[in-house]
Design an enzyme around this catalytic site. Sequence first.
Site, short mmCIF file in Angstrom:
data_model
loop_
_atom_site.label_atom_id
_atom_site.label_comp_id
_atom_site.label_asym_id
_atom_site.label_seq_id
_atom_site.Cartn_x
_atom_site.Cartn_y
_atom_site.Cartn_z
N PRO A 2 -0.07 11.93 31.54
CA PRO A 2 -0.71 11.61 30.30
C PRO A 2 -1.83 12.45 29.72
CG PRO A 2 -0.34 9.70 31.57
CD PRO A 2 0.10 10.86 32.36
N GLU A 3 -2.87 12.77 30.35
CA GLU A 3 -3.99 13.31 29.57
C GLU A 3 -3.86 14.83 29.35
OE1 GLU A 3 -7.75 11.30 30.62
OE2 GLU A 3 -6.57 10.11 32.01
N LYS A 61 -2.53 15.14 23.56
CA LYS A 61 -1.48 14.75 24.49
C LYS A 61 -0.09 14.92 23.89
CE LYS A 61 -4.77 11.21 25.93
NZ LYS A 61 -5.05 9.77 25.90
N ARG A 291 -7.88 -2.31 30.82
CA ARG A 291 -7.74 -1.28 31.84
C ARG A 291 -9.05 -1.25 32.62
NH1 ARG A 291 -6.93 3.07 27.30
NH2 ARG A 291 -5.20 3.46 28.64
#
Length: 303
Positions: A2-3, A61, A291
């Site tokens: 992801p990042e 991203k 989260r």
Amino acid sequence: MPELPEVEVVRAGLQPAVTGAIVAGVEIFDERSLRRHQPAAGSFTDQLSGRRILAAVRRGKFLWLPLDSGRAVVIHLGMSGQVLLRTPGATTDHLLRIRLSLEHPTHGELWVNFVDQRVFGSMAVDAMAPTADGLPGGYSGTVEEDAPWRDHIPTQVAHIARDPIDPSFSASAFFALLARKNTGIKRALLDQNLISGIGNIYADETLFAARIHYEQPASSLSHAQATTLLAAVRTILQRALAEGGTSFDAQYVNVNGQSGYFARSLEAYGRHGTPCSRCGTLIVRERFMNRGSHFCPQCQRLR
DNA sequence: CAGTTAACCTGTCAGC
DNA sequence: TGCTGACAGGTTAACT
């Protein structure tokens, strides 16, 4: 993966393999991975078949492959996407959603496998539009200046802010946006319309480095704090990139299926219950935006 | 309008 | 050995 660092690892791995290649075949194993494809201009397969790939570009991203048709394949990895380069005939990857078969003029045949456990990621063929500022749409390595796609960006990526390692990123504009945000600094860092490429891991890491509490109102940061924070963002993203990104398991890998090494450098993310490297206070984990938020309650005070 | 939450998904792991 | 619930690195539509 992801990042920003993990996505850049994928982009860098893709670039030499796909640049100049022709898309000889498209196989869709799960239509949900095409959620972001708008079929009005033609199906994904029709838009892609026979086209030549010109480069591999990234902003934040988001990743895209400009095509000789003037459009681009946009790839987003979501929470669990992978792009794997395979030799044709290789055993099928678990959770394979889409496969492109490429014919490269010098490297021969290649499979590009899009694998995604949770199906939050996607591939799509999208139109390109000129960037609002006339500057390059994203990072594409060292590529000729006059390529027509260079100052263009896929329409579905146009709303994403430039990322902090983009030479065209404006620090003063970012500070100005922060100054009028009535929300916590972590929310602002995660807002891809303000600054792109930062996710939950690097938000926690950079706030730890800058000694700022995640709920500190964005507008309350001093200019010095904002400057320190942006410097930390850049340093940490670059270090993570140099180490191949962050991998806790086989989920986050480069185009060859290999993990990065930045996980061992994490100071806050996932470190709850262990002592802060600066003061020894135990790192805390709090529930935030569905989260985890990890921080040192001693070094990162809400003020 | 800006800010916040819910929904989209599957797989893994800890605890019973 | 199951079963259940918590959890995972993101984005966006639809709330308040």
